[in-house]
Design a protein around this motif. Sequence first.
Motif, PDB file in Angstrom:
ATOM      1  N   LEU A 140      41.128  49.449  40.636  1.00  0.00           N
ATOM      2  CA  LEU A 140      39.673  49.573  40.763  1.00  0.00           C
ATOM      3  C   LEU A 140      39.091  48.431  41.591  1.00  0.00           C
ATOM      4  O   LEU A 140      38.132  48.622  42.341  1.00  0.00           O
ATOM      5  CB  LEU A 140      39.040  49.594  39.373  1.00  0.00           C
ATOM      6  N   LEU A 141      39.670  47.237  41.447  1.00  0.00           N
ATOM      7  CA  LEU A 141      39.210  46.112  42.260  1.00  0.00           C
ATOM      8  C   LEU A 141      39.504  46.359  43.737  1.00  0.00           C
ATOM      9  O   LEU A 141      38.665  46.076  44.613  1.00  0.00           O
ATOM     10  CB  LEU A 141      39.890  44.820  41.794  1.00  0.00           C
ATOM     11  N   GLU A 142      40.679  46.905  44.012  1.00  0.00           N
ATOM     12  CA  GLU A 142      41.038  47.207  45.396  1.00  0.00           C
ATOM     13  C   GLU A 142      40.151  48.313  45.957  1.00  0.00           C
ATOM     14  O   GLU A 142      39.735  48.257  47.125  1.00  0.00           O
ATOM     15  CB  GLU A 142      42.513  47.616  45.461  1.00  0.00           C
ATOM     16  N   ALA A 143      39.850  49.309  45.123  1.00  0.00           N
ATOM     17  CA  ALA A 143      38.974  50.389  45.578  1.00  0.00           C
ATOM     18  C   ALA A 143      37.576  49.860  45.880  1.00  0.00           C
ATOM     19  O   ALA A 143      36.942  50.268  46.872  1.00  0.00           O
ATOM     20  CB  ALA A 143      38.913  51.483  44.524  1.00  0.00           C
ATOM     21  N   ALA A 144      37.079  48.948  45.041  1.00  0.00           N
ATOM     22  CA  ALA A 144      35.759  48.373  45.281  1.00  0.00           C
ATOM     23  C   ALA A 144      35.737  47.588  46.584  1.00  0.00           C
ATOM     24  O   ALA A 144      34.768  47.656  47.356  1.00  0.00           O
ATOM     25  CB  ALA A 144      35.366  47.479  44.112  1.00  0.00           C
ATOM     26  N   ALA A 145      36.812  46.843  46.846  1.00  0.00           N
ATOM     27  CA  ALA A 145      36.888  46.084  48.100  1.00  0.00           C
ATOM     28  C   ALA A 145      36.952  47.020  49.306  1.00  0.00           C
ATOM     29  O   ALA A 145      36.315  46.759  50.340  1.00  0.00           O
ATOM     30  CB  ALA A 145      38.100  45.166  48.066  1.00  0.00           C
ATOM     31  N   ASP A 146      37.687  48.119  49.188  1.00  0.00           N
ATOM     32  CA  ASP A 146      37.779  49.077  50.290  1.00  0.00           C
ATOM     33  C   ASP A 146      36.437  49.738  50.580  1.00  0.00           C
ATOM     34  O   ASP A 146      36.153  50.114  51.725  1.00  0.00           O
ATOM     35  CB  ASP A 146      38.818  50.157  49.966  1.00  0.00           C
TER      36      ASP A 146
ATOM     37  N   ASN B 176      31.246  43.184  47.816  1.00  0.00           N
ATOM     38  CA  ASN B 176      31.577  41.766  47.903  1.00  0.00           C
ATOM     39  C   ASN B 176      32.092  41.284  46.545  1.00  0.00           C
ATOM     40  O   ASN B 176      32.020  42.013  45.550  1.00  0.00           O
ATOM     41  CB  ASN B 176      30.356  40.951  48.357  1.00  0.00           C
ATOM     42  N   PRO B 177      32.631  40.062  46.470  1.00  0.00           N
ATOM     43  CA  PRO B 177      33.210  39.586  45.200  1.00  0.00           C
ATOM     44  C   PRO B 177      32.236  39.603  44.030  1.00  0.00           C
ATOM     45  O   PRO B 177      32.622  39.919  42.901  1.00  0.00           O
ATOM     46  CB  PRO B 177      33.653  38.162  45.542  1.00  0.00           C
ATOM     47  N   VAL B 178      30.965  39.263  44.291  1.00  0.00           N
ATOM     48  CA  VAL B 178      29.984  39.254  43.201  1.00  0.00           C
ATOM     49  C   VAL B 178      29.757  40.664  42.668  1.00  0.00           C
ATOM     50  O   VAL B 178      29.719  40.897  41.446  1.00  0.00           O
ATOM     51  CB  VAL B 178      28.656  38.629  43.678  1.00  0.00           C
ATOM     52  N   GLU B 179      29.616  41.627  43.567  1.00  0.00           N
ATOM     53  CA  GLU B 179      29.430  43.013  43.144  1.00  0.00           C
ATOM     54  C   GLU B 179      30.658  43.543  42.429  1.00  0.00           C
ATOM     55  O   GLU B 179      30.539  44.272  41.427  1.00  0.00           O
ATOM     56  CB  GLU B 179      29.104  43.887  44.362  1.00  0.00           C
ATOM     57  N   THR B 180      31.822  43.182  42.914  1.00  0.00           N
ATOM     58  CA  THR B 180      33.057  43.631  42.260  1.00  0.00           C
ATOM     59  C   THR B 180      33.159  43.072  40.855  1.00  0.00           C
ATOM     60  O   THR B 180      33.534  43.779  39.909  1.00  0.00           O
ATOM     61  CB  THR B 180      34.275  43.189  43.085  1.00  0.00           C
ATOM     62  N   PHE B 181      32.801  41.811  40.715  1.00  0.00           N
ATOM     63  CA  PHE B 181      32.872  41.188  39.397  1.00  0.00           C
ATOM     64  C   PHE B 181      31.880  41.816  38.424  1.00  0.00           C
ATOM     65  O   PHE B 181      32.227  42.131  37.276  1.00  0.00           O
ATOM     66  CB  PHE B 181      32.600  39.682  39.525  1.00  0.00           C
ATOM     67  N   SER B 182      30.637  42.004  38.876  1.00  0.00           N
ATOM     68  CA  SER B 182      29.593  42.486  37.976  1.00  0.00           C
ATOM     69  C   SER B 182      29.705  43.974  37.677  1.00  0.00           C
ATOM     70  O   SER B 182      29.344  44.416  36.576  1.00  0.00           O
ATOM     71  CB  SER B 182      28.215  42.175  38.562  1.00  0.00           C
ATOM     72  N   GLN B 183      30.202  44.765  38.632  1.00  0.00           N
ATOM     73  CA  GLN B 183      30.200  46.208  38.470  1.00  0.00           C
ATOM     74  C   GLN B 183      31.563  46.800  38.146  1.00  0.00           C
ATOM     75  O   GLN B 183      31.638  47.975  37.729  1.00  0.00           O
ATOM     76  CB  GLN B 183      29.645  46.875  39.743  1.00  0.00           C
ATOM     77  N   VAL B 184      32.621  46.023  38.326  1.00  0.00           N
ATOM     78  CA  VAL B 184      33.962  46.546  38.060  1.00  0.00           C
ATOM     79  C   VAL B 184      34.667  45.738  36.977  1.00  0.00           C
ATOM     80  O   VAL B 184      35.151  46.293  35.984  1.00  0.00           O
ATOM     81  CB  VAL B 184      34.811  46.554  39.353  1.00  0.00           C
TER      82      VAL B 184
END
Length: 289
Positions: free
Chosen positions: A195-201, A205-213
């Motif tokens: 899911l982290l990789e999908a969010a990055a793809d 950004n890191p903040v959005e990935t952290f807060s939403q994933v």
Amino acid sequence: MNFEKNDISKIEGLHRLRRNLLQPLVLLVPSGIWLLLLLVLPTLIIFELSLVADIRPGDLVNPNGFKNYIRIFDPLYVQVIGRSLFFAFGTTIICLILGFPVAYWIAQIAPQRWRNLLLLGFILPLWTSSLLRSYAWITILRPTGLLNSLLSNLGLPTLELLNRSQAVFIGMSYSLLPYMVLILYASLEKLDKRLLEAAADLGANPVETFSQVTVPQIFPGIAAASMLIFITGLGDFIDPELLGGASSMTAARLVYNQFLGATQNWGFGSALSMTLILLVIAVANYIRT
């Protein structure tokens, strides 16, 4: 013949139902007896005592009202309870801020073969008595202690921390931080990296990935760890007593004084205890929802 077969099937169904009902009961009986004797009955006794005004050891228990609960709303006692909530909530926030990076590093970044050893090293302080840990902090934080000696040698101003709220936060955070790390580690270890990789793809950004994933995945662990730290901090007696001084009176110390202090009042102490229990239940239900 069909009648006999139906009877046999009904009897077998009843036996199966009885067995399915009895097996869980057999497993729950030991823990149920334990909870009944050490939790339910003592709580009921405390509630009964809380309804008796100015009761002392040896007095006749005669519940007669809610005077003890009304007394809790005195500004002095409200301030004490508020201070207890402040220490518990502040310690929870400190442990979460300090514990999350450590748990994340151990669960996701540290080599697999070192993780168990790192966790073991982090929880080593729990192998010693909480009383000894508090006395160790007294040695460190006192005016002539290790911390101020080090600051003086470096030419820096010394700090007055002992017998202040800052010392209480330091002692409580140090005592409870390992629990936060252990629970967060258990959640972060199961983090789905796909899911982290999908969010990055998708351009997060890191903040959005952290807060939403990341946070939604481990939120049950965050809630469980925060609830444990808050409840334990709310009832902490040793750290406020030894590190906070007379100005850091908490609800736990106030309850202790009502039962074992010079002016014993078991009824008021029981009412305070029931109030803390209700606060813990309210916080637990709020976090669960």
